[in-house]
Design a protein around this motif. Structure first.
Motif, short mmCIF file in Angstrom:
data_model
loop_
_atom_site.label_atom_id
_atom_site.label_comp_id
_atom_site.label_asym_id
_atom_site.label_seq_id
_atom_site.Cartn_x
_atom_site.Cartn_y
_atom_site.Cartn_z
N ARG A 89 -15.12 0.34 -6.63
CA ARG A 89 -15.80 -0.16 -6.91
C ARG A 89 -17.20 0.69 -8.18
NH1 ARG A 89 -18.94 1.33 -1.44
NH2 ARG A 89 -19.19 3.08 -2.22
N LYS A 90 -16.95 1.94 -8.57
CA LYS A 90 -18.01 1.89 -9.73
C LYS A 90 -17.49 1.57 -10.98
CE LYS A 90 -19.48 6.63 -11.74
NZ LYS A 90 -20.48 5.70 -12.27
N GLU A 96 -22.81 -2.97 -5.74
CA GLU A 96 -22.71 -2.17 -6.07
C GLU A 96 -23.68 -1.21 -6.13
OE1 GLU A 96 -24.34 -1.65 -10.96
OE2 GLU A 96 -24.68 -3.90 -9.88
N GLN A 97 -23.66 0.20 -5.81
CA GLN A 97 -23.39 1.48 -5.81
C GLN A 97 -24.91 1.78 -6.34
OE1 GLN A 97 -23.44 2.00 -1.98
NE2 GLN A 97 -22.68 -0.09 -2.28
N PHE A 120 0.97 -1.68 -0.47
CA PHE A 120 -0.24 0.13 0.14
C PHE A 120 0.76 0.63 -0.16
CE2 PHE A 120 -2.58 -3.04 2.50
CZ PHE A 120 -4.04 -3.22 1.37
N GLU A 121 1.83 1.18 -0.06
CA GLU A 121 2.94 2.20 0.26
C GLU A 121 2.93 3.80 -0.85
OE1 GLU A 121 7.82 3.50 0.10
OE2 GLU A 121 7.35 1.76 -0.08
N ASN A 122 2.45 2.95 -2.42
CA ASN A 122 2.73 4.01 -3.14
C ASN A 122 0.47 4.24 -3.44
OD1 ASN A 122 5.05 4.89 -3.77
ND2 ASN A 122 5.01 2.51 -4.61
N ASN A 123 -0.44 3.01 -2.62
CA ASN A 123 -1.77 3.52 -3.53
C ASN A 123 -2.34 2.67 -2.00
OD1 ASN A 123 -3.72 2.96 -4.76
ND2 ASN A 123 -3.59 0.98 -5.10
N ALA A 124 -1.83 4.18 -1.15
CA ALA A 124 -2.87 4.10 0.27
C ALA A 124 -5.11 4.11 -0.20
CB ALA A 124 -2.76 4.99 1.29
N VAL A 125 -5.02 3.20 0.59
CA VAL A 125 -7.03 3.04 0.09
C VAL A 125 -7.41 4.56 0.77
CG1 VAL A 125 -9.29 2.27 0.81
CG2 VAL A 125 -6.74 1.12 0.34
N THR A 126 -7.96 5.41 0.38
CA THR A 126 -8.58 6.63 0.61
C THR A 126 -10.58 6.14 0.23
OG1 THR A 126 -8.97 7.69 -1.54
CG2 THR A 126 -6.57 7.89 0.43
N LYS A 127 -11.39 7.07 0.45
CA LYS A 127 -12.42 6.77 0.42
C LYS A 127 -13.36 6.53 -0.82
CE LYS A 127 -16.80 8.30 2.84
NZ LYS A 127 -17.85 8.76 1.33
N ASN A 128 -12.43 8.11 -1.06
CA ASN A 128 -12.67 8.90 -2.75
C ASN A 128 -11.78 7.63 -3.83
OD1 ASN A 128 -13.86 10.83 -2.42
ND2 ASN A 128 -12.14 12.37 -1.58
N GLY A 129 -10.80 6.86 -3.49
CA GLY A 129 -10.05 6.17 -4.21
C GLY A 129 -11.35 4.95 -4.00
N PHE A 130 -11.71 3.82 -3.23
CA PHE A 130 -11.94 2.85 -3.08
C PHE A 130 -13.86 3.40 -3.39
CE2 PHE A 130 -15.68 0.78 -0.92
CZ PHE A 130 -15.40 -0.38 -0.73
N GLU A 131 -14.18 4.07 -3.66
CA GLU A 131 -15.56 4.49 -4.24
C GLU A 131 -15.59 4.23 -5.66
OE1 GLU A 131 -17.50 7.89 -2.42
OE2 GLU A 131 -17.80 6.94 -0.65
N LEU A 132 -14.03 5.03 -6.42
CA LEU A 132 -13.88 4.92 -8.17
C LEU A 132 -13.36 4.02 -7.88
CD1 LEU A 132 -13.56 6.63 -10.61
CD2 LEU A 132 -11.21 6.37 -9.69
N GLN A 140 -7.19 -0.42 -4.87
CA GLN A 140 -8.05 -0.40 -3.55
C GLN A 140 -9.31 -0.27 -3.09
OE1 GLN A 140 -8.11 4.03 -2.79
NE2 GLN A 140 -6.71 4.22 -3.92
N PHE A 141 -9.63 -0.81 -4.19
CA PHE A 141 -11.34 -1.68 -4.41
C PHE A 141 -11.44 -3.32 -3.42
CE2 PHE A 141 -14.57 -5.03 -5.53
CZ PHE A 141 -15.75 -4.15 -4.56
N MET A 142 -10.91 -3.75 -3.87
CA MET A 142 -10.35 -5.37 -4.76
C MET A 142 -9.25 -4.82 -2.77
SD MET A 142 -9.76 -7.04 -8.10
CE MET A 142 -7.85 -5.65 -8.23
#
Length: 347
Positions: free
Chosen positions: A62-63, A346-347, A48-60, A184-186
């Protein structure tokens, strides 16, 4: 009531409030996207060093995962084959089912606990979680698109540039950022709250029945070398004697080594109750049929794994009672909290 007693009562109330808040913060919430390694798991191999999970990244991510517009004809998404109610496996088909009703050659594997893996697919042909979706996106029998076309579609969309800007600070969509959002989602697809997990962690709801405990002990004796706890796979590639000669080259398609022909990744047994059909080609529909294969159906092919040919006997002898008990244990690996987690729907 004297002042000393009043102070003590106030302190007790504050402690209780803090404890309640702490408990609620530790439990997964609908908008909670923190990655937390389960206490009975090793540390993940993805940093996760270069790709920490964030709310916006996770939601993107998932979409993107559920967007059929990423396929060439707008008919198939990642979520079409990786269904949340099936622990992100596919209950509809024995093998992958893509555009124009094209059927592949291998069963769709479930998606969870991916950050503990360094190789992906049945043959280990992908070695980085961040590019693992590439195969599905470009496979002519799955989503049948090109990476260039996918990125172009996202850049021209009305929604995605703004979403990428929120997640990564740029409205220009690139393949790298797309893959990082999907990752981030997976990476958040963690399954570790089954009855088995509660049993191991000595939590409420983890008491095994007599058959479950007997099945667990049988599992340790007969199955745990390949299906190693807590991931319930040792992540190796083995032949389990499905055929005398494997038409699917398996691991050999990557290594170009005939000794690897018919060898496939040892699948996880977590959520096995809901991820049928089984084997790399989806040939078995029930756990009973799977255990019967190991009991009496193993073919003594040249690459058969050593664990399945001991003392001159091919397979794993199992009585009907033992099979019933092992299945009872395997069902303790079903993680209903994960399967019904609204964060992953799925949202």
């Amino acid at each position: 009531m004297n002042s000393k007693s009043t102070v003590i009562i106030i302190l007790l109330v504050l402690i209780a409030v803090i404890a309640c808040r702490k408990g609620s913060n530790d439990a997964p919430q609908p908008d909670d996207v923190r990655f937390v390694a389960p206490s009975n798991f090793p540390q993940p191999v993805y940093s996760f060093e270069n790709n920490a999970v964030t709310k916006n990244g996770f939601e993107l991510g998932r979409k993107l995962f559920f967007d059929s517009g990423l396929s060439i004809d707008g008919s198939v998404s990642c979520g079409s084959c990786h269904q949340p109610f099936a622990a992100f496996a596919n209950l509809d088909h024995s093998v992958s089912h893509g555009v124009d009703n094209c059927l592949g050659t291998r069963n769709t594997p479930p998606l969870f606990n991916l950050v503990w893996q360094q190789e992906f697919m049945w043959d280990g042909g992908v070695r980085n979680i961040e590019v693992s979706p590439l195969n599905a996106l470009t496979n002519p029998c799955e989503m049948a698109n090109t990476l260039t076309n996918v990125v172009d579609v996202l850049n021209k969309s009305n929604q995605y540039p703004a979403l990428f800007n929120k997640a990564f600070g740029t409205s220009t969509v690139t393949s790298q950022l797309m893959f990082r959002a999907l990752t981030q989602f997976m990476s958040m697809l963690v399954s570790a709250n089954s009855k088995y997990d509660k049993h191991i962690r000595k939590e409420t709801g983890g008491d095994f029945s007599i058959d479950e405990e007997a099945g667990y002990q049988l599992f340790i004796q007969k199955c745990s070398v390949c299906h190693k706890e807590p991931l319930f796979t040792d992540l190796s590639y083995r032949s389990n004697g499905l055929d005398l000669y494997s038409e699917d080259r398996g691991r050999d398609s990557i290594t170009q080594n005939e000794a690897d022909r018919g060898k496939f990744r040892v699948p996880t047994l977590r959520n096995i109750e809901v991820t049928m059909p089984y084997m790399h080609d989806g040939r078995f529909n029930t756990l009973k049929r799977v255990l019967e294969h190991y009991n009496s159906g193993v073919k003594n092919n040249p690459n058969l794994d050593a664990e399945l040919k001991k003392n001159g006997v091919s397979g794993i002898p199992l009585t009907q009672t033992e099979q019933t008990q092992i299945i009872a244990f395997l069902k303790t690996l079903t993680d209903n909290d994960f399967i019904h987690d609204k964060r992953f729907a799925e949202q």
